[in-house]
Design a protein around this motif. Sequence first.
Motif, PDB file in Angstrom:
ATOM      1  N   VAL A 185     102.360  67.663 -53.456  1.00 34.50           N
ATOM      2  CA  VAL A 185     102.565  68.658 -54.622  1.00 34.50           C
ATOM      3  C   VAL A 185     101.110  68.878 -55.055  1.00 34.50           C
TER       4      VAL A 185
ATOM      5  N   ASP B 150     100.737  67.087 -64.427  1.00 31.90           N
ATOM      6  CA  ASP B 150     101.069  67.528 -63.392  1.00 31.90           C
ATOM      7  C   ASP B 150     101.439  66.334 -62.338  1.00 31.90           C
TER       8      ASP B 150
ATOM      9  N   ALA C  78     105.084  64.762 -60.834  1.00 36.44           N
ATOM     10  CA  ALA C  78     105.046  65.160 -59.499  1.00 36.44           C
ATOM     11  C   ALA C  78     105.652  63.736 -58.891  1.00 36.44           C
TER      12      ALA C  78
ATOM     13  N   ALA D 274     107.342  63.039 -55.457  1.00 39.73           N
ATOM     14  CA  ALA D 274     106.419  63.504 -54.348  1.00 39.73           C
ATOM     15  C   ALA D 274     105.466  62.113 -53.816  1.00 39.73           C
TER      16      ALA D 274
ATOM     17  N   HIS E 288     104.229  70.747 -48.153  1.00 41.51           N
ATOM     18  CA  HIS E 288     103.181  71.043 -49.420  1.00 41.51           C
ATOM     19  C   HIS E 288     103.964  72.231 -50.217  1.00 41.51           C
ATOM     20  N   ILE E 289     103.765  71.739 -51.686  1.00 42.32           N
ATOM     21  CA  ILE E 289     104.272  72.839 -52.614  1.00 42.32           C
ATOM     22  C   ILE E 289     103.457  72.807 -53.720  1.00 42.32           C
TER      23      ILE E 289
ATOM     24  N   ALA F 100     106.802  73.758 -57.227  1.00 44.19           N
ATOM     25  CA  ALA F 100     107.096  72.931 -58.245  1.00 44.19           C
ATOM     26  C   ALA F 100     106.917  73.173 -59.750  1.00 44.19           C
TER      27      ALA F 100
ATOM     28  N   VAL G 275     103.796  71.101 -63.814  1.00 38.54           N
ATOM     29  CA  VAL G 275     104.758  70.642 -62.606  1.00 38.54           C
ATOM     30  C   VAL G 275     106.134  70.188 -63.525  1.00 38.54           C
TER      31      VAL G 275
ATOM     32  N   VAL H   8     110.469  69.263 -58.375  1.00 40.24           N
ATOM     33  CA  VAL H   8     110.166  68.329 -57.165  1.00 40.24           C
ATOM     34  C   VAL H   8     111.178  67.502 -56.880  1.00 40.24           C
TER      35      VAL H   8
ATOM     36  N   TRP I 193     113.436  69.277 -54.153  1.00 38.71           N
ATOM     37  CA  TRP I 193     112.777  69.306 -52.946  1.00 38.71           C
ATOM     38  C   TRP I 193     112.843  67.964 -52.431  1.00 38.71           C
TER      39      TRP I 193
END
Length: 235
Positions: free
Chosen positions: A9, A16, A20, A25, A204-205, A209, A218, A223, A226
């Motif tokens: 992320v 963030d 994440a 993440a 990869h985002i 996010a 974020v 997240v 995902w």
Amino acid sequence: MSKRAVLEVIALGVEDAVAAQAGGADRLELVTDMAADGLTPSAATVAGIRAAVGIDLRVMLRPADGFAAGDPEDVERLVRVAGELREAGADQFVLGFLGADGEPDLAAVERIVGALGGCRWTFHRAIDRAADRDALRKQLADLPGLDTYLTAGAAEGVDEGLPTLLAEAARQGEPGYEQTILVGGGLRLDHVPALRRAGIDAFHIGGSARPHGWDRPVSAEAVAQWRAALDGESA
């Protein structure tokens, strides 16, 4: 059961990073200035994030918008910045430079990688602007620390690049294709099943996010969505 997918992320700061990590993440890409598609963050930002989270961090080495490294003085400046970032706790990086002809700028890449002391690094979406993706991979194949390509398969994003991603996944293990394919750039959840079936296991985002846009932090919930989708595809 296929192995758990890596979820990376983009993080601009500590808030963030914490969100994440809370959302599941595995790794963060640290950048600043997303209006320029992500530039090198400050050493202070990296140190603050390193102190706040326990997951892996990959720090962008990119001085300006575009994929040019600049003149030799610019490259040496980036080498100095990389040293400062390493002192701040960075031990993984993201970089990638092309010449005006779309060929990899090997002199710049080799100079910077030489200053990283064997740190692992990602060659980013410059590959999606390369004149010849296959040639680029083979030219970079033996650089120390290169373990990942961040790519959408096409400059326009995953919608256009999906056939290329699937074809490259089928070549994994061949010379020039040993590195992990980290898919990002217009990536959506509905792309994931086909990518996972092809054996791709790193995603990869950035904007995905941040459901409220880049001027908001974020979302741990985004997240987590995902993370759940990737874990579901692993089952």
